[in-house]
Scaffold this motif. Structure first.
Motif, PDB file in Angstrom:
ATOM      1  N   THR A 224       1.619  11.438  20.949  1.00  0.00           N
ATOM      2  CA  THR A 224       2.615  10.750  21.544  1.00  0.00           C
ATOM      3  C   THR A 224       2.877   9.430  21.028  1.00  0.00           C
ATOM      4  O   THR A 224       3.658   8.539  20.678  1.00  0.00           O
ATOM      5  N   TYR A 225       1.456   8.813  20.876  1.00  0.00           N
ATOM      6  CA  TYR A 225       1.333   7.310  20.308  1.00  0.00           C
ATOM      7  C   TYR A 225       0.460   7.407  19.116  1.00  0.00           C
ATOM      8  O   TYR A 225      -0.420   7.950  18.844  1.00  0.00           O
ATOM      9  N   GLY A 226       0.637   6.340  18.092  1.00  0.00           N
ATOM     10  CA  GLY A 226       0.047   6.267  17.003  1.00  0.00           C
ATOM     11  C   GLY A 226      -0.050   4.661  16.686  1.00  0.00           C
ATOM     12  O   GLY A 226       0.308   3.904  17.094  1.00  0.00           O
ATOM     13  N   LEU A 227      -1.310   4.558  16.108  1.00  0.00           N
ATOM     14  CA  LEU A 227      -1.620   3.134  15.387  1.00  0.00           C
ATOM     15  C   LEU A 227      -2.051   3.299  14.142  1.00  0.00           C
ATOM     16  O   LEU A 227      -2.957   3.905  13.805  1.00  0.00           O
ATOM     17  N   THR A 228      -1.628   2.173  13.206  1.00  0.00           N
ATOM     18  CA  THR A 228      -1.941   2.360  11.674  1.00  0.00           C
ATOM     19  C   THR A 228      -2.473   0.916  11.413  1.00  0.00           C
ATOM     20  O   THR A 228      -1.566  -0.050  11.650  1.00  0.00           O
ATOM     21  N   ILE A 229      -3.619   0.699  10.874  1.00  0.00           N
ATOM     22  CA  ILE A 229      -3.991  -0.612  10.373  1.00  0.00           C
ATOM     23  C   ILE A 229      -4.441  -0.246   8.998  1.00  0.00           C
ATOM     24  O   ILE A 229      -5.002   0.526   8.524  1.00  0.00           O
ATOM     25  N   GLY A 230      -3.970  -1.190   8.093  1.00  0.00           N
ATOM     26  CA  GLY A 230      -4.420  -1.097   6.736  1.00  0.00           C
ATOM     27  C   GLY A 230      -3.789  -2.135   5.763  1.00  0.00           C
ATOM     28  O   GLY A 230      -3.086  -3.159   6.213  1.00  0.00           O
ATOM     29  N   GLY A 231      -3.944  -2.081   4.369  1.00  0.00           N
ATOM     30  CA  GLY A 231      -3.342  -2.958   3.534  1.00  0.00           C
ATOM     31  C   GLY A 231      -3.814  -2.840   2.230  1.00  0.00           C
ATOM     32  O   GLY A 231      -4.364  -1.537   1.706  1.00  0.00           O
ATOM     33  N   GLY A 232      -3.659  -3.774   1.264  1.00  0.00           N
ATOM     34  CA  GLY A 232      -4.039  -3.435  -0.125  1.00  0.00           C
ATOM     35  C   GLY A 232      -3.955  -4.621  -1.093  1.00  0.00           C
ATOM     36  O   GLY A 232      -3.677  -5.825  -0.265  1.00  0.00           O
ATOM     37  N   ALA A 233      -4.164  -4.630  -2.177  1.00  0.00           N
ATOM     38  CA  ALA A 233      -4.105  -5.518  -3.342  1.00  0.00           C
ATOM     39  C   ALA A 233      -3.766  -5.131  -4.710  1.00  0.00           C
ATOM     40  O   ALA A 233      -4.076  -4.031  -4.832  1.00  0.00           O
ATOM     41  N   MET A 234      -3.328  -6.030  -5.438  1.00  0.00           N
ATOM     42  CA  MET A 234      -2.926  -5.745  -6.466  1.00  0.00           C
ATOM     43  C   MET A 234      -3.035  -6.981  -7.643  1.00  0.00           C
ATOM     44  O   MET A 234      -2.934  -8.119  -7.085  1.00  0.00           O
ATOM     45  N   ASN A 235      -3.317  -6.675  -9.011  1.00  0.00           N
ATOM     46  CA  ASN A 235      -3.474  -7.775 -10.061  1.00  0.00           C
ATOM     47  C   ASN A 235      -2.819  -7.106 -11.159  1.00  0.00           C
ATOM     48  O   ASN A 235      -3.078  -6.053 -11.631  1.00  0.00           O
ATOM     49  N   ASN A 236      -1.691  -8.054 -11.693  1.00  0.00           N
ATOM     50  CA  ASN A 236      -0.843  -7.646 -12.644  1.00  0.00           C
ATOM     51  C   ASN A 236      -0.245  -8.255 -13.469  1.00  0.00           C
ATOM     52  O   ASN A 236       0.819  -8.946 -13.554  1.00  0.00           O
ATOM     53  N   PRO A 237      -1.302  -9.018 -14.242  1.00  0.00           N
ATOM     54  CA  PRO A 237      -0.740  -9.900 -15.483  1.00  0.00           C
ATOM     55  C   PRO A 237      -0.081  -9.421 -16.560  1.00  0.00           C
ATOM     56  O   PRO A 237       0.076  -8.302 -16.911  1.00  0.00           O
ATOM     57  N   GLY A 238       1.023 -10.092 -16.851  1.00  0.00           N
ATOM     58  CA  GLY A 238       2.241  -9.790 -17.570  1.00  0.00           C
ATOM     59  C   GLY A 238       3.493  -9.379 -16.604  1.00  0.00           C
ATOM     60  O   GLY A 238       4.579  -9.330 -16.922  1.00  0.00           O
ATOM     61  N   ARG A 239       3.160  -8.939 -15.237  1.00  0.00           N
ATOM     62  CA  ARG A 239       4.159  -8.678 -14.113  1.00  0.00           C
ATOM     63  C   ARG A 239       4.962  -7.651 -14.672  1.00  0.00           C
ATOM     64  O   ARG A 239       6.283  -7.436 -13.951  1.00  0.00           O
ATOM     65  N   TYR A 240       4.512  -6.464 -15.302  1.00  0.00           N
ATOM     66  CA  TYR A 240       5.496  -5.718 -15.766  1.00  0.00           C
ATOM     67  C   TYR A 240       5.816  -4.519 -14.723  1.00  0.00           C
ATOM     68  O   TYR A 240       7.044  -3.889 -14.857  1.00  0.00           O
ATOM     69  N   LEU A 241       5.059  -4.650 -13.704  1.00  0.00           N
ATOM     70  CA  LEU A 241       5.358  -3.546 -12.586  1.00  0.00           C
ATOM     71  C   LEU A 241       5.854  -4.321 -11.363  1.00  0.00           C
ATOM     72  O   LEU A 241       6.079  -3.721 -10.285  1.00  0.00           O
ATOM     73  N   VAL A 242       5.518  -5.711 -11.244  1.00  0.00           N
ATOM     74  CA  VAL A 242       6.033  -6.647 -10.117  1.00  0.00           C
ATOM     75  C   VAL A 242       7.447  -6.581  -9.906  1.00  0.00           C
ATOM     76  O   VAL A 242       8.113  -6.584 -10.958  1.00  0.00           O
TER      77      VAL A 242
END
Length: 370
Positions: A224-242
């Motif tokens: 009935t109830y849910g809790l989510t904790i999380g995250g992430g990181a990225m490094n994209n020199p050239g920014r071709y996917l940013v």
């Protein structure tokens, strides 16, 4: 709306005689094919397919959090081409792709993109997914054929439900871990660092993507109830996917001098979120979420906004005569806007986007599945 708002980094829709952004405006997915009774099933489909990377689905009702992490936000949400799905067992799917490109409606270069997915669920509590892509020439203006720029990428995820006690108040716990690694090579960029000539001048910049995200999910009171904790990181020199900020109506075709995507331009970012769900019925979810994002360069919209009010001239350089620049400086397109003379942009009677390095948001949502 999907042909305009979702693939902001897809410049292929503006290439050629036909305007695919108008033709695909109301299509999220559109495909047809045939099912063969081979093994545990064989599907051959052609068209536009929505997809996912790691934990996050295209359909938000299915997700543990409302806003995807960076790794999901900046990697494919759709493909256009041929998809083959073969199920040799009831626990394994092998899915080759022959597609126009990486998150691409049309094709920018002469080569198609090739890739595929392997999905393996050997146990009810374990899911493994491996996505790989290569060969496609996916950068506008980077040439094609022998001298073109080619993109490769791998995305791999594991999801484990490590606790399942339906009779208890805390009845389920699971986590998802995703890792991404990719790069571009050819056409003045390389996968393995900058290259210099005999004089020490850089002739080829590193163009790469490295990212990860980790989320943990708790569910209570018979889900009935849910809790989510999380995250992430990225490094994209050239920014071709940013994802390109839509400053003054900018898109992947126009680009913008306020946030350049040239080889070597830096971009590092991380994010985190906490999400609480109330799920009184299987078809409805009430969601509360707080998220925080940070980038090493100004990227997020501040209070001043990033549009001058009307998108008549996307990516227009500020009008120095109108007082939009620091006195004595000239706006020079660069990898970021900073206090450095020549790159400073301040609000005046002209237009300057208000870009910030940090963004904190509170999200409230009601999601219904029908």
């Amino acid at each position: 709306m999907f042909g305009v708002t979702t693939p902001r980094n897809d410049a292929s829709a503006g290439r050629g005689q036909w305007d695919l952004r108008g033709a695909y405006r109301y299509f999220a997915e559109a495909y047809g094919g045939y099912h063969f009774n081979v093994s545990h099933g064989l599907n051959v489909d052609a068209g536009i397919f929505v997809s996912y990377i790691g934990l996050f689905s295209y359909y938000n009702f299915d997700n543990w959090a409302y806003q995807p992490s960076y790794v999901s936000s900046n990697t494919p949400w759709f493909f256009n081409g041929l998809r083959i799905q073969w199920f040799p067992t009831n626990k394994l799917k092998i899915e080759p792709w022959i597609i126009n490109g990486w998150q691409s409606y049309a094709r920018l270069g002469s080569r198609p993109g090739l890739g595929g997915q392997i999905l393996y669920r050997p146990k009810p509590w374990l899911s493994l997914v491996f996505n790989n892509y290569g060969m496609g020439e996916d950068t506008l203006g980077a040439g094609n054929g022998k001298f073109g720029r080619t993109r490769i990428h791998t995305d791999d995820s594991v999801e484990i439900k490590y606790y399942d006690r339906p009779e208890r108040t805390l009845d389920k716990m699971a986590f998802s871990l995703t890792g991404d690694l990719g790069c571009e090579y050819g056409g003045g960029v390389s996968c393995f660092g900058d290259k210099k000539d005999a004089t020490g001048t850089i002739i080829s910049h590193k163009q790469a993507f490295l990212g990860w995200m980790l989320y943990n999910r708790w569910q209570f009171k018979k889900d009935t109830y849910g809790l989510t904790i999380g995250g992430g990181a990225m490094n994209n020199p050239g920014r071709y996917l940013v994802l390109l900020p839509p400053i003054n109506g900018a898109d992947a075709v126009s680009g913008t001098p306020y946030f350049t995507q040239n080889p070597g331009d830096p971009f590092k970012a991380w994010d985190g979120s906490i999400t609480f769900d109330w799920m009184p019925k299987q078809y409805i979810t009430f969601r509360w979420e707080y998220g925080y994002r940070h980038a090493n360069v100004p990227y997020f919209s501040g209070r001043g906004g990033i549009t001058p009010g009307i998108n008549v001239a996307p990516s227009t350089i500020p009008n120095s005569a109108a007082g939009s620049l620091v006195p004595g400086t000239t706006f020079v397109p660069g990898p970021f806007l900073s206090p450095t003379p020549g790159l400073t942009c301040v609000a005046g009677s002209g237009f300057c986007p208000d870009l910030r390095k940090d963004e904190g948001t509170v999200r409230l949502a009601i999601m219904v599945k029908f």
